[in-house]
Design an enzyme around this catalytic site. Structure first.
Site, short mmCIF file in Angstrom:
data_model
loop_
_atom_site.label_atom_id
_atom_site.label_comp_id
_atom_site.label_asym_id
_atom_site.label_seq_id
_atom_site.Cartn_x
_atom_site.Cartn_y
_atom_site.Cartn_z
N ARG A 78 5.58 20.59 -17.45
CA ARG A 78 4.96 19.93 -17.75
C ARG A 78 3.83 18.87 -17.27
O ARG A 78 3.90 18.99 -16.04
CB ARG A 78 5.32 18.24 -18.71
CG ARG A 78 6.74 18.63 -19.62
CD ARG A 78 7.80 17.70 -19.68
NE ARG A 78 7.03 16.37 -20.58
CZ ARG A 78 6.95 16.41 -21.76
NH1 ARG A 78 7.41 17.32 -22.74
NH2 ARG A 78 6.44 15.48 -22.84
N CYS A 85 -4.73 5.75 -21.35
CA CYS A 85 -4.49 5.75 -22.63
C CYS A 85 -5.40 4.99 -23.20
O CYS A 85 -6.10 4.08 -22.61
CB CYS A 85 -3.35 5.84 -22.62
SG CYS A 85 -2.68 5.75 -24.30
N CYS A 89 0.98 0.95 -26.56
CA CYS A 89 2.09 0.61 -27.31
C CYS A 89 3.15 0.38 -26.39
O CYS A 89 3.47 -0.23 -24.65
CB CYS A 89 2.25 2.23 -27.32
SG CYS A 89 1.95 3.43 -28.27
N TYR A 91 6.41 -0.58 -25.74
CA TYR A 91 7.21 0.32 -24.33
C TYR A 91 7.18 1.16 -23.53
O TYR A 91 7.26 1.93 -22.71
CB TYR A 91 8.50 1.08 -25.60
CG TYR A 91 7.53 2.66 -26.14
CD1 TYR A 91 6.94 3.40 -25.53
CD2 TYR A 91 7.26 2.12 -27.33
CE1 TYR A 91 6.21 4.60 -26.51
CE2 TYR A 91 6.75 3.00 -28.77
CZ TYR A 91 6.22 4.63 -27.91
OH TYR A 91 5.76 5.55 -28.50
N GLY A 132 -0.76 9.85 -19.77
CA GLY A 132 -1.70 9.01 -20.63
C GLY A 132 -2.17 9.68 -21.77
O GLY A 132 -0.56 10.28 -22.52
N CYS A 323 21.28 16.95 -20.00
CA CYS A 323 20.78 17.77 -18.78
C CYS A 323 21.30 19.08 -18.04
O CYS A 323 20.25 19.79 -17.04
CB CYS A 323 21.52 16.39 -17.35
SG CYS A 323 20.19 14.71 -17.82
N ARG A 328 12.87 22.53 -17.25
CA ARG A 328 11.13 21.14 -17.15
C ARG A 328 11.15 20.87 -16.08
O ARG A 328 12.52 19.69 -15.09
CB ARG A 328 11.67 19.96 -18.66
CG ARG A 328 11.05 20.74 -19.94
CD ARG A 328 11.50 19.08 -20.68
NE ARG A 328 12.87 18.97 -20.21
CZ ARG A 328 13.91 19.28 -21.18
NH1 ARG A 328 13.98 20.95 -21.91
NH2 ARG A 328 15.10 18.86 -20.81
N ARG A 330 8.69 18.42 -14.15
CA ARG A 330 7.07 17.65 -14.02
C ARG A 330 5.65 17.58 -13.02
O ARG A 330 6.42 17.12 -11.83
CB ARG A 330 7.20 15.82 -15.20
CG ARG A 330 7.76 16.10 -15.73
CD ARG A 330 8.38 15.14 -16.49
NE ARG A 330 8.49 14.47 -18.21
CZ ARG A 330 10.00 14.96 -18.58
NH1 ARG A 330 11.01 15.40 -17.63
NH2 ARG A 330 9.98 14.90 -19.83
N ASP A 673 12.86 -31.16 -34.83
CA ASP A 673 12.18 -30.53 -35.37
C ASP A 673 12.26 -31.04 -36.78
O ASP A 673 11.16 -31.28 -37.96
CB ASP A 673 12.35 -28.63 -35.55
CG ASP A 673 11.58 -28.14 -36.83
OD1 ASP A 673 10.65 -28.12 -36.76
OD2 ASP A 673 11.78 -27.65 -38.19
#
Length: 706
Positions: A78, A85, A89, A91, A132, A323, A328, A330, A673
């Site tokens: 990857r 970006c 978002c 998160y 991104g 795992c 993968r 990165r 209140d």
């Protein structure tokens, strides 16, 4: 024309389902001349069979550089193309974005291609371009065409992960480059909710990209579409069923992702919805939901509903890691190799790559010069045995890659450790404890002086405030890097704040080793009135908003149950009992007020606390004389109060002091209140814990251990 050519090749290269079905039907119903049209699909010749046998016999084993100590072969790379970006978002990154790296520190297009070529030569067969947002990189299309040319060297899949905002404008050219898969991030099907979760508009553009992919697939493009949906409790879990139903008639795989912790995204276990709960929600409506056999290296657990064209998957990084079959690697946009998404260990490939260009970024001109050297070497005109103009740098590159892969752990940390582990923000994915870059440091200090920085609650965000924790870019770390930053002196006998790490960062305390006991906490809080209007209305239940005491009691109980969602570092616990009592107490000035209404000769003074009235509630008859007689603002007045006691009990591993405090304070705020229309000078005071029981520290009563 190019798209038509691509479609013509798809049945041979990738086996596009729709075209193969068409070919099959024509083969059955056609006459003999029609069959001859497809003669190339007949039995292979003896020559081709022998060539294939020879290729299999002479096939090289998978590269040792990409094989770790657990025999996991990493054939999936990857590559992050940019930090930027066009969405924000919740998160992933803060609304104002993140400070960007200088362009010099980011990988150039030739460098990305060189790294891709190196990894493909060692056995990588799948490359995914990420960010991104990769589609906002200006040269994304020529870069994809360059990487696509590696298919002749063993690359089988070229994919992209995108938010889909600008994808539809570039899809045709990407397909020509060999695009085989699109993972599209979409967390809601509601345009308004989309704007809330991404802090930007663009829902229509995303849907246009999805429709364009489906249209191209109907024509035989064979682009595998997956929609990635991060599910957060209290935010978008109600949309799980609508997402599932996208696959009723469309060949779409929706993958629900458990909310994962990254720097700055305010992760909490209370916000994370485990995949088992998602399954239960789907099964409640579709009982026939069934498991599908996953491939060896799949990151998701795949399910299907009989009769649906599409499927759904669950990426369970938090509750059930995958795992053991991870394949993968990165590469970040600044050229660091990251062997695990949740690991904070990184190594710079960019710096090694640039040694062949005297440490400078490799641009197109430098790349052409390197290719000339490579061609000369192949023709024997130079004495170099390695690719790209010299064996030394490539050998070092492969050795660094091999060492990084060999140090990959069997699995990432558990949920309790992940939430406290230092890692890149999701938008960046980089190590933070490195030598600070001077340019970066100057820009960061300017940012800290801005008004935006001053508005940020630093104690909640965990933003680094010391030089030793600033994010640096692709600098070769030394073995003693850990000693570069000063560590606070530790004294076992001195008191410590358990919610702070040694570096001063806030984190949630682990309670896994604690023994469950019965725990109780009692908290008090008081609401003092500044005039005599409110108290009689509360007693007679005549307040316009309703029963003050009952509503406040319910509010306190509800708040106790929501404490972990309000206080960032509190553990969600199973409360067994909440009790909130409210007592209305007359003020010391009661007799004085009555005397002043009847006549000064009968008055009796006295006060227990300073509380200066605001003279609200003048429309009530019993307050008219008070306004006239109490003109001296320096007089001490006590017009009564509501005393609140909250008691919370649980059987668990951690105390309930925060739950009791939250219940008492919320009950007090509710009283305020409901009474503020007649008394805006009320004081909410004396919030405190008066007693706790259970746990390691035993019983505590008003600051005194029993």
């Amino acid at each position: 024309m190019s798209l038509l050519c691509m479609r013509k090749q798809i049945p041979i290269l990738r086996g596009g389902k729709s075209l193969f079905a068409l070919v099959s039907r024509r083969g059955i119903t056609s006459t003999a001349p029609g069959i001859q049209e497809y003669s190339q699909h007949g039995f292979p010749t003896e020559e081709s069979v022998n060539a294939r046998r020879k290729a299999i016999k002479n096939a090289k084993p998978f590269s040792a550089f990409l094989t770790d100590t657990f025999q996991r072969q990493h054939n999936y790379l990857r590559i992050s193309l940019t930090e930027k970006c066009n969405l924000r978002c919740l998160y992933c990154m803060p609304e104002e974005g993140v400070p960007q790296s200088p362009p010099r520190e980011l990988l150039t297009t030739p460098e990305i291609f060189l790294l891709s070529s190196t990894f493909v030569s060692q056995g990588v067969s799948k490359i995914r371009l990420t960010g991104g947002e990769p589609t906002i990189r200006r040269d994304i299309l020529p870069l994809m065409h360059q990487i696509g040319s590696l298919r002749s060297q063993g690359l089988k899949e070229l994919c992209i992960t995108t938010n889909g905002i600008s994808l539809h404008r570039k899809l045709d050219s990407m397909a020509e480059a060999g695009l085989t898969g699109v993972n599209l991030s979409l967390d809601t099907l509601d345009p308004w909710q989309f704007q809330i979760m991404t802090r930007r508009k663009g829902f229509e553009a995303v849907m246009k990209s999805i429709e364009r992919i489906l249209e191209m697939n109907r024509l035989g493009a064979g682009i595998k579409l997956k929609i990635n949906c991060v599910v957060m409790r209290g935010m978008n879990e109600r949309e799980i069923i609508p997402f599932v139903e996208l696959g009723r008639e469309q060949d779409i795989e929706v993958r629900f992702i458990e909310y994962m912790p990254f720097d700055g995204n305010k992760w909490s276990q209370g916000k994370m919805l485990p995949y088992q709960e998602m399954l239960d929600m789907i099964r409640a409506k579709y009982p026939s939901l069934r498991k599908v056999q996953d491939h060896k290296n799949d990151t998701s657990k795949t399910y299907e509903i009989p009769g649906f064209v599409g499927r759904m998957g669950f990426i369970t990084s938090m509750t059930h890691n995958f795992c053991g079959t991870c394949n993968r690697l990165r590469i970040t946009s600044d050229g660091n190799l990251k062997v695990c998404l949740f690991g904070n260990a990184e190594v710079s490939l960019r710096d090694i790559l640039r040694k062949s260009n005297n440490g400078e970024p490799i641009d197109e001109e430098a790349f052409e010069a390197m290719k000339l050297i490579e061609n000369d070497r192949k023709q024997g005109l130079v004495s170099a045995a390695g690719p790209l103009g010299g064996t030394k740098n490539e050998k070092e590159l492969l050795e660094v890659i091999g060492m990084a892969v060999s140090r990959k752990k069997a699995k990432h940390a558990g949920m309790g450790e992940l939430e406290n582990m230092k890692n890149r923000p999701m938008i960046l994915i980089d190590e933070t404890h490195r030598k600070p870059n001077s340019t970066r440091l100057k820009r960061f200090q300017q940012y800290r002086r801005s008004t935006v920085w001053l508005q940020i609650p630093h104690h909640l965000l965990g933003i680094p405030t010391r030089l030793s924790s600033l994010r640096a870019y692709s600098v070769k770390s030394s073995p003693n890097a850990a000693t570069l930053s000063p560590q606070p002196e530790s004294n076992p006998s001195s008191p410590k704040l358990t919610h702070l790490t040694a570096q001063g960062n806030a984190h949630m305390v682990s309670i896994s080793s604690k023994i469950p006991t019965t725990r109780t906490a009692i908290a008090h809080c008081t609401v003092h009135f500044s005039n005599p209007t409110a108290l009689p209305l509360i007693r007679s239940n005549s307040m316009k908003k309703g029963d003050v005491l009952s509503v406040a009691r319910i509010a306190g109980i509800m708040a106790a149950k929501k404490t972990s969602e309000i206080i960032p570092l509190c553990h969600p616990i199973a409360i067994t009992h909440v009790e909130v009592d409210l007592e209305v107490l007359e003020g010391a000035n009661k007799d004085q007020v009555n005397a002043e209404n009847k006549g000064p000769e009968e008055g009796k003074g006295g006060a227990t606390m300073p509380c200066y009235g605001t003279r609200q509630g003048n429309s009530y008859s019993w307050h008219k004389n008070t306004l006239e007689n109490n003109k001296n603002e320096n007089r001490r007045e006590d017009f009564g109060r509501v005393k609140i006691e909250a008691k919370v009990t649980c059987d668990g591993k951690t105390g309930v002091e925060m739950e009791a405090l939250t219940a008492a304070s919320m009950a007090a705020l509710t009283v305020y209140d409901m009474c503020k229309a007649v008394d805006k000078g009320m004081r909410v005071m004396d919030l405190r814990v008066v007693r706790k029981e259970g746990g390691k520290s035993g019983t505590w009563d008003e600051g005194k251990q029993v």
